[in-house]
Design an enzyme around this catalytic site. Structure first.
Site, short mmCIF file in Angstrom:
data_model
loop_
_atom_site.label_atom_id
_atom_site.label_comp_id
_atom_site.label_asym_id
_atom_site.label_seq_id
_atom_site.Cartn_x
_atom_site.Cartn_y
_atom_site.Cartn_z
CG ASP A 18 -1.77 1.25 1.34
OD1 ASP A 18 -2.38 1.61 0.32
OD2 ASP A 18 -1.84 1.88 2.42
CB SER A 19 0.17 4.76 -0.69
OG SER A 19 -1.03 4.82 0.03
CB CYS A 81 -2.95 0.75 -2.52
SG CYS A 81 -3.03 2.50 -2.95
CD GLU A 160 -0.86 7.94 6.37
OE1 GLU A 160 0.28 8.20 6.73
OE2 GLU A 160 -1.17 7.01 5.60
CB CYS A 192 -9.61 5.03 0.47
SG CYS A 192 -8.03 5.56 1.16
CG HIS A 194 -5.55 5.47 4.75
ND1 HIS A 194 -4.90 4.95 3.66
CD2 HIS A 194 -4.60 6.08 5.50
CE1 HIS A 194 -3.61 5.24 3.75
NE2 HIS A 194 -3.40 5.92 4.86
N1 DGL Z 1 -4.35 3.58 0.56
C1 DGL Z 1 -4.71 4.45 -0.52
C2 DGL Z 1 -5.90 3.88 -1.29
O1 DGL Z 1 -6.47 2.86 -0.90
C3 DGL Z 1 -5.04 5.82 -0.06
C4 DGL Z 1 -3.92 6.65 0.45
C5 DGL Z 1 -3.19 7.41 -0.61
O2 DGL Z 1 -3.72 8.40 -1.16
O3 DGL Z 1 -2.08 7.02 -0.87
O4 DGL Z 1 -6.26 4.43 -2.30
#
Ligand code: DGL
Length: 279
Positions: A18-19, A81, A160, A192, A194
């Site tokens: 993931d990011s 992600c 975050e 997303c 998060h």
């Molecule tokens: N985890 C990313 C997603 O599911 C969101 C966070 C980001 O913008 O990097 O799209």
């Protein structure tokens, strides 16, 4: 391939990326549904967010991470992600022979199964909403669905920052979600990784009548199915203790570890920082 080589292959870890920290919501679900599996996780904490970056950049980053995970000897990849799944998954699938799964298709499938009135909302990053990937997958499953998307870019930094239950998060959620609430959707995809962490805030704003879909659950279920099909499921829990799960990041290992420990109820181990630009 000999039987012993096949068994050894089953014991290889699953690569998840993931990011940043969001993919941990997917890891949590994989741990729950297929507890025998080893996991190598990479969170691109130095380059988060992906949600506001271009397709080219996200694809380049995802390729580097794929190379890193391959170097760890993984047997399958989960793109945990939504933005990377939306922008890079199809490309990556063409470039590797490893079994690979994103989070968008499983999320779309769950939403189509959950809706009664055919009106589905999606909240996600600007990238994911702009790509219209959820609409595309939902329409492939059922052309009669109405899909309404809303980008919620401030949710990622709020998560975050650990503001999971906070008046600020409540206020932002009210603003982002009011139009979706008025639209009559009965199902909302947390598009997303998060967002499941602020699920209770989203639920409070949307009300009991709207079913929230967390794609992580179906992703872990489909991963189990995929590994089973490829005869890659690990039959026995490895005797590795905390080494069963390994976490890597591109920056801020300590902060990541702290965050991960607030999500997983038992202590996770440690996170190692690596230079992803080398891959
Ligand atoms: N985890 C990313 C997603 O599911 C969101 C966070 C980001 O913008 O990097 O799209």
């Amino acid at each position: 391939m000999s039987i012993s080589q096949e068994c050894d292959k089953n014991k290889l870890p699953i690569g998840v990326f993931d990011s940043g920290v969001g993919g941990l919501t997917v890891v949590r679900e994989i741990m729950r549904q297929i507890p025998n599996e080893r996991i190598v996780y990479f969170g691109d904490t130095a380059r988060v967010p992906y949600g506001s970056k271009s397709r080219e950049t996200v694809t380049k980053y995802s390729r580097q991470i794929l190379r890193f995970l391959k170097a760890q000897g993984v047997k399958a990849i989960v793109v945990a992600c939504n933005t990377a799944s939306a922008y890079a998954l199809e490309q990556l699938e063409e470039e590797t022979d490893l079994p690979m799964l994103g989070v968008v298709k499983p999320g779309a499938k769950t939403a189509v199964q959950a809706t009664h009135n055919g009106k589905i909302g999606v909240i996600a990053t600007e990238g994911t909403i702009g790509s219209e990937i959820y609409t595309r997958y939902i329409e492939q499953l059922n052309r009669g669905m109405e899909v309404l998307g809303k980008a919620c870019p401030l949710f990622v930094p709020l998560v975050e920052e650990g503001l999971l239950e906070d008046p600020v998060t409540d206020e932002i959620a009210q603003r982002y979600l009011s139009s979706l609430k008025d639209s009559g959707i009965d199902t909302l995809i947390l598009g997303c990784t998060h967002y499941p962490l602020i699920r209770s805030t989203v639920k409070r704003v949307m009300g009991e009548g709207v079913t929230l879909v967390n794609p992580a659950y179906e992703t872990a279920r489909e991963l189990k199915e995929l590994l089973d099909q490829k005869q890659l499921l690990c039959e026995k829990r490895p005797s590795l203790g905390t080494n069963q799960y390994q976490f890597y990041v591109s920056d801020g290992a300590e902060k990541f570890q702290h965050f991960a420990n607030s999500i997983f109820k038992y202590g996770i181990l440690s996170a190692k920082q690596i230079n992803i630009e080398e891959y």
